[in-house]
Design an enzyme around this catalytic site. Structure first.
Site: not given
Ligand code: GUN
Length: 294
Positions: A53, A97, A120
Site C-alpha cells: 500500500k 490493518q 477501507d
C-alpha cells in the site's frame, strides 16, 4: 474461448489516471492526498500488504505514513492514536490493518475511525451507505471486483451470481453490491458459506461465481457450468521451495480445470489482488476531495 481478466493491467491504467489527477491537484496549489496506515504487531502477511500500500501511494504521488505499533500495546493506546490521526488535518485517509491482536476489539477500533477518513469502507457509516446505495467508501476488494466487471463490460443484469464466503470484507458486501438496482448489478444473488449443504448444486447453476472462502483450489471444474464468469478472490500462501520467497500464491479456484469452461476468469496472482490496492487509492483520492463528507 476463455478470456482472462487482467487485473494488473486494469489497475495500472487506473493508477495512471490517479497519478495524473494528483499532479493536476498539486499544480493548482492543492496538497497531495495522504494515507495513514496503522500496523499492530509483526504478522508477515500484514507487513507485506502494508508495504504494498505504501509503495502504491508513492507511485501515484500520495503521501503515506505508516504507524507501526508493538503487538502488546493496549486497546486504549491504539484508540488514542486513531483519535490523533482523526484530528490531523493533513491526513485524508486512515486504515488499521487487520487482523488485530486478540486482546484488541476490532469493532471498537473500526468505529473509532472518522467516517470521513474511512478509506477501507469498514465503518458502520460506510457499510450503511453502501447498503442504501448512497455514495460512500466501498471496501477495497468489492470495489475492485465491481471495477473489473465494468472494465470488461460483463453483463450482470438478471444473472445468477453465487458468492462463496460471507465475510464482512468480501462476501457480504459483494452480495449487497451485485443485488443493487443498477445497470452494473441487478443480479440474483446466492451466498454460500461454510454451513451450506451441497455447494455444487448452487455453483453449477451460477452465471457468475465470486470465490472468497480462503480454501486453496476449492472450486473445481465439475462445479462450474460452461460459459460462467469466475472471479477468484483467494490468495493463500502455499509453501513452494522452487520459488524465491519459499511460497507461491494460490487462489480459491482450481484454475487448470475451471478456466477452460469459463467465458471470463481472473488469474491468481494478477487478477483481483492489484485491483484491491488501486481501489484503496481511489478511496483516498475521494477522501482528499471530500467527496463523501461535504
Ligand atoms: N486485512 C485483509 N484485508 C484488509 C483490508 O482490506 N484492509 C485492512 N485494513 N486490513 C485487511
Amino acid at each position: 474461448m476463455t478470456q482472462i481478466i487482467d487485473g494488473k493491467r486494469t489497475a495500472e491504467k487506473i493508477k495512471q489516471q490517479i497519478a495524473r489527477e494528483v499532479q493536476e491537484m498539486v499544480e493548482h496549489g492543492g496538497k497531495r492526498p495522504h494515507l495513514a496506515a496503522i500496523l499492530v504487531g509483526k504478522d508477515g502477511a500484514s507487513q507485506t500488504y502494508v508495504g504494498h500500500k505504501e509503495k502504491a501511494c508513492g507511485q501515484v504521488g500520495f503521501e503515506s505514513t505508516i504507524l507501526k505499533l508493538e503487538e502488546n500495546i493496549t486497546e486504549e493506546y491504539l484508540l488514542e492514536q486513531i483519535a490523533r490521526i482523526n484530528r490531523d488535518k493533513d491526513i485524508d485517509g486512515l486504515i488499521v490493518q487487520l487482523p488485530l491482536p486478540r486482546h484488541i476489539n476490532e469493532i471498537k477500533v473500526i468505529e473509532a475511525i472518522d467516517p470521513a477518513k474511512d478509506v477501507d469502507g469498514f465503518h458502520p457509516v460506510s457499510v450503511g451507505k453502501m447498503m442504501l446505495g448512497l455514495p460512500g467508501f466501498l471496501p477495497a476488494t468489492p470495489f475492485g471486483i465491481m471495477s473489473l466487471l465494468e472494465e470488461y463490460e460483463i453483463d450482470t443484469r438478471g444473472k445468477h451470481c453465487v458468492i462463496l464466503g460471507r465475510s464482512n470484507i468480501v462476501g457480504r458486501p459483494m452480495a449487497n453490491l451485485l443485488s443493487q438496482k443498477s445497470d452494473r448489478a441487478d443480479c440474483t444473488v446466492t451466498v454460500c458459506h461454510s454451513r451450506t449443504l451441497h455447494v455444487e448444486d448452487y455453483t453449477r447453476r451460477a452465471d457468475i461465481i465470486i470465490a472468497a472462502i480462503g480454501i486453496p483450489e476449492y472450486l473445481k471444474g465439475d462445479m462450474v457450468k460452461e460459459g460462467a464468469v469466475v472471479i477468484d478472490v483467494g490468495i493463500t500462501r502455499v509453501p513452494d521451495s522452487t520459488k524465491t520467497g519459499g511460497y507461491r500464491l494460490v487462489g480459491d479456484v482450481e484454475y487448470a480445470t475451471v478456466a477452460p469452461k469459463c467465458s471470463y476468469i481472473t488469474p491468481v496472482p494478477g487478477g483481483v489482488g492489484p485491483m484491491t490496492i488501486v481501489s484503496l487509492l481511489r478511496n483516498t483520492l475521494s477522501a482528499a476531495k471530500k467527496e463523501y463528507s461535504k
